[in-house]
Design a protein around this motif. Structure first.
Motif, PDB file in Angstrom:
ATOM      1  N   ARG A  34      -8.854   7.552  -5.758  1.00  0.00           N
ATOM      2  CA  ARG A  34      -9.009   9.015  -5.700  1.00  0.00           C
ATOM      3  C   ARG A  34      -8.531   9.692  -6.982  1.00  0.00           C
ATOM      4  O   ARG A  34      -7.962  10.780  -6.969  1.00  0.00           O
ATOM      5  CB  ARG A  34      -8.271   9.592  -4.487  1.00  0.00           C
ATOM      6  CG  ARG A  34      -8.542   8.902  -3.154  1.00  0.00           C
ATOM      7  CD  ARG A  34      -9.940   9.136  -2.665  1.00  0.00           C
ATOM      8  NE  ARG A  34     -10.170  10.510  -2.355  1.00  0.00           N
ATOM      9  CZ  ARG A  34     -10.146  11.030  -1.130  1.00  0.00           C
ATOM     10  NH1 ARG A  34      -9.924  10.266  -0.107  1.00  0.00           N
ATOM     11  NH2 ARG A  34     -10.358  12.307  -0.949  1.00  0.00           N
ATOM     12  N   CYS A  79      -5.223  12.545  -3.732  1.00  0.00           N
ATOM     13  CA  CYS A  79      -4.161  12.182  -2.812  1.00  0.00           C
ATOM     14  C   CYS A  79      -3.634  10.826  -3.258  1.00  0.00           C
ATOM     15  O   CYS A  79      -4.263  10.153  -4.071  1.00  0.00           O
ATOM     16  CB  CYS A  79      -4.658  12.120  -1.367  1.00  0.00           C
ATOM     17  SG  CYS A  79      -5.904  10.855  -1.079  1.00  0.00           S
ATOM     18  N   LEU A  80      -2.497  10.418  -2.759  1.00  0.00           N
ATOM     19  CA  LEU A  80      -1.924   9.142  -3.159  1.00  0.00           C
ATOM     20  C   LEU A  80      -2.584   8.014  -2.370  1.00  0.00           C
ATOM     21  O   LEU A  80      -2.572   8.002  -1.137  1.00  0.00           O
ATOM     22  CB  LEU A  80      -0.414   9.144  -2.927  1.00  0.00           C
ATOM     23  CG  LEU A  80       0.403   8.130  -3.698  1.00  0.00           C
ATOM     24  CD1 LEU A  80       0.143   8.213  -5.193  1.00  0.00           C
ATOM     25  CD2 LEU A  80       1.870   8.327  -3.433  1.00  0.00           C
ATOM     26  N   ASP A  81      -3.192   7.079  -3.091  1.00  0.00           N
ATOM     27  CA  ASP A  81      -3.906   5.945  -2.503  1.00  0.00           C
ATOM     28  C   ASP A  81      -3.751   4.776  -3.473  1.00  0.00           C
ATOM     29  O   ASP A  81      -4.532   4.622  -4.407  1.00  0.00           O
ATOM     30  CB  ASP A  81      -5.379   6.314  -2.298  1.00  0.00           C
ATOM     31  CG  ASP A  81      -6.198   5.188  -1.718  1.00  0.00           C
ATOM     32  OD1 ASP A  81      -5.638   4.150  -1.313  1.00  0.00           O
ATOM     33  OD2 ASP A  81      -7.433   5.344  -1.666  1.00  0.00           O
ATOM     34  N   VAL A 107       0.857  -1.186   0.000  1.00  0.00           N
ATOM     35  CA  VAL A 107       0.000   0.000   0.000  1.00  0.00           C
ATOM     36  C   VAL A 107       0.893   1.236   0.000  1.00  0.00           C
ATOM     37  O   VAL A 107       1.937   1.247   0.650  1.00  0.00           O
ATOM     38  CB  VAL A 107      -0.904   0.018   1.258  1.00  0.00           C
ATOM     39  CG1 VAL A 107      -1.751   1.271   1.317  1.00  0.00           C
ATOM     40  CG2 VAL A 107      -1.782  -1.218   1.312  1.00  0.00           C
ATOM     41  N   ALA A 108       0.475   2.281  -0.728  1.00  0.00           N
ATOM     42  CA  ALA A 108       1.240   3.525  -0.762  1.00  0.00           C
ATOM     43  C   ALA A 108       0.332   4.714  -0.502  1.00  0.00           C
ATOM     44  O   ALA A 108      -0.710   4.853  -1.147  1.00  0.00           O
ATOM     45  CB  ALA A 108       1.928   3.689  -2.113  1.00  0.00           C
ATOM     46  N   PHE A 109       0.742   5.527   0.447  1.00  0.00           N
ATOM     47  CA  PHE A 109       0.046   6.779   0.745  1.00  0.00           C
ATOM     48  C   PHE A 109       0.954   7.993   0.547  1.00  0.00           C
ATOM     49  O   PHE A 109       0.531   9.123   0.746  1.00  0.00           O
ATOM     50  CB  PHE A 109      -0.529   6.774   2.161  1.00  0.00           C
ATOM     51  CG  PHE A 109      -1.574   5.712   2.380  1.00  0.00           C
ATOM     52  CD1 PHE A 109      -2.782   5.769   1.705  1.00  0.00           C
ATOM     53  CD2 PHE A 109      -1.340   4.653   3.225  1.00  0.00           C
ATOM     54  CE1 PHE A 109      -3.751   4.805   1.880  1.00  0.00           C
ATOM     55  CE2 PHE A 109      -2.298   3.672   3.416  1.00  0.00           C
ATOM     56  CZ  PHE A 109      -3.496   3.743   2.745  1.00  0.00           C
ATOM     57  N   ASP A 110       2.227   7.744   0.188  1.00  0.00           N
ATOM     58  CA  ASP A 110       3.139   8.841  -0.146  1.00  0.00           C
ATOM     59  C   ASP A 110       4.165   8.322  -1.155  1.00  0.00           C
ATOM     60  O   ASP A 110       4.209   7.127  -1.461  1.00  0.00           O
ATOM     61  CB  ASP A 110       3.805   9.438   1.097  1.00  0.00           C
ATOM     62  CG  ASP A 110       4.679   8.467   1.872  1.00  0.00           C
ATOM     63  OD1 ASP A 110       5.303   7.573   1.250  1.00  0.00           O
ATOM     64  OD2 ASP A 110       4.757   8.586   3.104  1.00  0.00           O
ATOM     65  N   ASP A 152       6.374   5.400  -0.090  1.00  0.00           N
ATOM     66  CA  ASP A 152       5.649   4.125  -0.093  1.00  0.00           C
ATOM     67  C   ASP A 152       5.496   3.567  -1.508  1.00  0.00           C
ATOM     68  O   ASP A 152       5.379   2.355  -1.688  1.00  0.00           O
ATOM     69  CB  ASP A 152       4.231   4.297   0.470  1.00  0.00           C
ATOM     70  CG  ASP A 152       4.172   4.617   1.942  1.00  0.00           C
ATOM     71  OD1 ASP A 152       5.176   4.421   2.653  1.00  0.00           O
ATOM     72  OD2 ASP A 152       3.092   5.062   2.386  1.00  0.00           O
TER      73      ASP A 152
END
Length: 153
Positions: free
Chosen positions: A70, A121-123, A11-14, A17
Motif C-alpha cells: 500500500r 495503511c501499515l501492511d 506481519v505488521a498492521f500497526d 506489530d
C-alpha cells in the motif's frame, strides 16, 4: 529442525506489530539492487541477509524478504541511486502516523541513509527465504562514538 532454525514469518498492521520486524532485521545487509518499488503494485520489497538474533549464541545469517504494501510514494536520503552493488546496513524500521490509517514507514541505515515510504495503511510482511548459514565475521558489534548506532560487519 531446531527451534531457532525455523524460518521467521512476521506481519505488521500497526506500529506495535512493526517492532519485532525491526528487531529481527537490525543489522541486516542488502545491496541497493535488491530494493524494488512497484508503483503499479504499490509495493516496496527488499531482500536482506539478516543476522539471526533469535539463534542465541550461534552466529547465523539467513536470506529474508521484506515487503511493504500500500505504498503511495517512496523517497530516499543519503542512498546512492544507481549504485546497485552498494551494500547498506539496516538499523531500524519505524512508522510515523499521518492521517489514520496512513503514515510513513521509515527505514534507517548506517551512515545516515534513509528510505521513507508514504503508505495508505501499515501492511508489512517479513519472511525468511533460506536456511540459516554461519555468519562470516560473527556477531554485529555496536560501538558508542561519533556515529552511534553504526555497526561493524
Amino acid at each position: 529442525m531446531k527451534r531457532d532454525d525455523r524460518p521467521l514469518r512476521l506481519v505488521a498492521f500497526d506500529a506495535v506489530d512493526l517492532e519485532p520486524i525491526s528487531a529481527a532485521l537490525q543489522d541486516a545487509v542488502a545491496q541497493l539492487g535488491d530494493f524494488q518499488f512497484s508503483r503499479r503494485e504499490k509495493a516496496f520489497t527488499i531482500a536482506f541477509n539478516r543476522f539471526c538474533w533469535e539463534a542465541g549464541r550461534r552466529d547465523r545469517r539467513v536470506r529474508s524478504g521484506l515487503q511493504i504494501g500500500r505504498v503511495a510514494a517512496a523517497r530516499s536520503q543519503n542512498i546512492r541511486q544507481g549504485a546497485s552493488d552498494a551494500v547498506v546496513n539496516l538499523l531500524s524500521i519505524a512508522f510515523e502516523p499521518g492521517e489514520p490509517p496512513a503514515g510513513t514507514v521509515v527505514l534507517v541505515f548506517s551512515g545516515g541513509g534513509e528510505v521513507r515510504l508514504d503508505v495508505e495503511c501499515l501492511d508489512v510482511v517479513m519472511a525468511d527465504l533460506t536456511a540459516p548459514w554461519r555468519a562470516a565475521g560473527g556477531r554485529p558489534v555496536h560501538e558508542d562514538g561519533p556515529e552511534e548506532g553504526a555497526s561493524r560487519q
